[in-house]
Write an enzyme that holds these catalytic residues in place. Structure first.
Site, mmCIF file in Angstrom:
data_model
loop_
_atom_site.group_PDB
_atom_site.id
_atom_site.type_symbol
_atom_site.label_atom_id
_atom_site.label_comp_id
_atom_site.label_asym_id
_atom_site.label_seq_id
_atom_site.Cartn_x
_atom_site.Cartn_y
_atom_site.Cartn_z
ATOM 1 C CE1 TYR A 47 62.280 -72.220 161.101
ATOM 2 C CE2 TYR A 47 60.159 -73.299 161.307
ATOM 3 C CZ TYR A 47 61.433 -73.070 161.774
ATOM 4 O OH TYR A 47 61.858 -73.677 162.922
ATOM 5 C CD GLU A 49 66.081 -72.784 159.125
ATOM 6 O OE1 GLU A 49 66.125 -73.435 158.077
ATOM 7 O OE2 GLU A 49 66.153 -73.292 160.256
ATOM 8 C CG ASP A 193 77.692 -56.928 175.583
ATOM 9 O OD1 ASP A 193 76.696 -56.228 175.312
ATOM 10 O OD2 ASP A 193 77.619 -58.030 176.167
ATOM 11 C CB THR A 219 70.046 -56.198 174.750
ATOM 12 O OG1 THR A 219 70.214 -54.924 175.382
ATOM 13 C CG2 THR A 219 70.835 -57.243 175.508
ATOM 14 C CE LYS A 222 70.070 -56.020 179.100
ATOM 15 N NZ LYS A 222 71.387 -56.613 179.441
ATOM 16 N NE ARG A 228 62.508 -59.586 177.526
ATOM 17 C CZ ARG A 228 63.373 -59.150 178.435
ATOM 18 N NH1 ARG A 228 64.569 -59.698 178.562
ATOM 19 N NH2 ARG A 228 63.053 -58.176 179.264
HETATM 20 C C1 LIG Z 1 71.856 -57.854 179.356
HETATM 21 C C2 LIG Z 1 73.202 -58.124 178.836
HETATM 22 C C3 LIG Z 1 73.456 -59.143 177.908
HETATM 23 C C4 LIG Z 1 72.507 -60.262 177.589
HETATM 24 O O1 LIG Z 1 71.294 -59.980 177.163
HETATM 25 P P1 LIG Z 1 70.137 -61.083 177.128
HETATM 26 O O2 LIG Z 1 69.202 -60.438 176.162
HETATM 27 O O3 LIG Z 1 69.627 -61.192 178.507
HETATM 28 O O4 LIG Z 1 70.696 -62.341 176.618
HETATM 29 C C5 LIG Z 1 74.720 -59.256 177.360
HETATM 30 N N1 LIG Z 1 75.686 -58.424 177.728
HETATM 31 C C6 LIG Z 1 75.503 -57.443 178.642
HETATM 32 C C7 LIG Z 1 76.637 -56.557 178.999
HETATM 33 C C8 LIG Z 1 74.260 -57.274 179.244
HETATM 34 O O5 LIG Z 1 74.094 -56.338 180.164
#
Ligand SMILES: *Cc1c(COP(=O)(O)O)cnc(C)c1O
Length: 426
Positions: A47, A49, A193, A219, A222, A228
């Site tokens: 933990y 936090e 994003d 993220t 990707k 993840r």
């Molecule tokens: C994949 C994605 C997310 C969210 O990611 P998670 O890890 O699945 O929560 C947020 N914004 C965009 C543009 C994405 O393509």
């Protein structure tokens, strides 16, 4: 304790599935073996936090070093001045930004989900559409490109508190500078994003959002090819727009408000084993090898797009700048759903996807989204794209013929033998 063979047999099965198939889901990738190794480690027991040096628990001296290393490496990757590596996933990173910058009911403006946007950019089914007044811009019907004129006119009329750019199914680069210009006119924040193209942005292969967008989220799993997870970054810090003050009465910086929004705002204990894996991945991204990977992604996407176009497929915006393409299958008389399901049987994995101005439901759709980050990690180059597209085309042109599907499935299996995945796992 007895080994849980039930679960471990399933994990073995999933490894075989990943090894034998062609993975074209644009949001997926294969981490390095050392990223996976770091993830399955002892900080899962800890933990922590709080943040390095300011924890609510004892025994955090080692995880402090791990998290600090992850933060420092990530800052270097994007030339950022501040970063938070604790969000459990991309959606959580976005929740934290909204929590830090907006009041419930404030207006936000993001790319429409049906035009390539993400759920967290204002979908009525998501917290972003439930807690905030969500407005959306789209893409042009003729060009498939973001309709910046529309974005500007909605922004001027509605004066949203935040404009969100970035997408999940958009194959072109973004004009961050133009979005910032209209945001400055109306006093809005800009959040980029970059969940999808982050790995390409990290290596300078796409426009850099950091000087134009106040806050950048992503993220890590990707194109960044890490575990993840989610991250939030700033290149330039600034005073928080809600006027939130610290106990001494001074206006808090955006970075400090974002830290507070992640914890204690919306998460409890951070996943320090995942943060260790993030640190490993960020180290890999800093290498020249990763630059070569990014360049190969773009070459592969270009070659794949050309190969689809040659076969009469209709690509939204006629091509791609990044790692993915969106294909409208209406001229081929197949739905996205049927294409996904049939290709799945041949061990070619991708997803059905709405195309802009789609006349079918999100459960059926008229299109598919195809991405190359995972097959590029497997070792494919532009010379292999023709083979991949020919196999897809063979299935899509004969979706009700089980013999064709079986033939292609066997071809896929034989083809993928030359691209070993996790040989360390035996
Ligand atoms: C994949 C994605 C997310 C969210 O990611 P998670 O890890 O699945 O929560 C947020 N914004 C965009 C543009 C994405 O393509």
């Amino acid at each position: 304790m007895q080994k849980d063979t039930l679960v471990f047999d399933l994990l073995k099965k999933e490894l075989e599935r990943q090894r034998n198939g062609i993975e074209l889901i644009a949001s997926e990738n294969f981490t390095s073996y050392q990223v996976m190794q770091a993830m399955g480690t002892v900080p899962t027991n800890k933990y922590a936090e709080g943040y390095p040096g300011k924890r609510y628990y004892g025994g955090c001296e080692v995880v402090d070093e791990i998290e600090t290393l992850a933060i420092e490496r990530l800052k270097k990757v994007f030339n950022a001045s501040w970063a938070n590596v604790q969000p459990h996933a991309g959606a959580q990173a976005n929740v934290a930004v909204f929590l830090a910058c907006l009041k419930p009911g404030d207006k936000i403006l993001g790319l429409d989900l049906s035009m390539g946007g993400h759920l967290t950019h204002g979908s009525p089914a998501n917290f972003s559409g439930k807690n905030y007044q969500a407005l959306s811009y789209g893409v042009s019907k003729e060009t498939g490109l973001v309709d910046y004129d529309q974005l500007e006119s909605i922004a001027r009329k509605e004066k949203p508190k935040m404009i969100i750019c970035g997408a999940s199914a958009y194959s072109r680069d973004w004009d961050y500078k133009r979005i910032r210009a209209v945001a400055d006119e109306i006093g809005a924040l800009v959040m980029a994003d970059i969940a999808h193209p982050a790995g390409l942005i990290a290596k300078g292969l796409l426009n850099d959002p950091f000087d134009h967008c106040h806050i950048v989220t992503s993220t890590t799993h990707k194109t960044l090819r890490g575990p993840r997870g989610g991250i939030i970054m700033l290149r330039h810090d600034f005073d928080n727009p809600l006027g939130i003050k610290d106990p001494k009465g001074n206006i808090r910086s955006m970075s400090s408000c974002l830290d507070l929004a992640v914890f204690p705002g919306m998460q409890g204990g951070p996943l320090e084993h995942v943060i260790a894996a993030k640190a490993v991945a960020f180290g890999e991204i800093l290498t020249d090898e990763f630059k070569a990977y990014g360049e190969q992604i773009i070459k592969n996407a270009q070659a794949m797009a050309a190969s689809f176009v040659k076969r009469g497929y209709n690509l939204i915006s006629n091509g791609t700048d990044n790692h993915l393409m969106l294909i409208d299958l209406r001229n081929k008389n197949i739905t996205g759903k049927k294409a996904q399901e049939t290709l799945d049987k041949a061990h070619i994995t991708l997803n059905k996807n709405a195309v802009p101005f789609d006349d079918k439901s999100p459960f059926v759709t008229s299109g598919i989204r195809v991405g190359v980050p995972a097959i590029t990690t497997r070792g494919m180059n532009e010379g292999h794209m023709e083979t991949v597209v020919s196999m897809i085309d063979k299935v899509l042109m004969d979706t009700d013929n089980e013999a064709t599907i079986t033939t292609v499935k066997n071809d896929v299996y034989a083809f993928m033998k030359q691209f070993p995945l996790y040989p360390e796992l035996g």
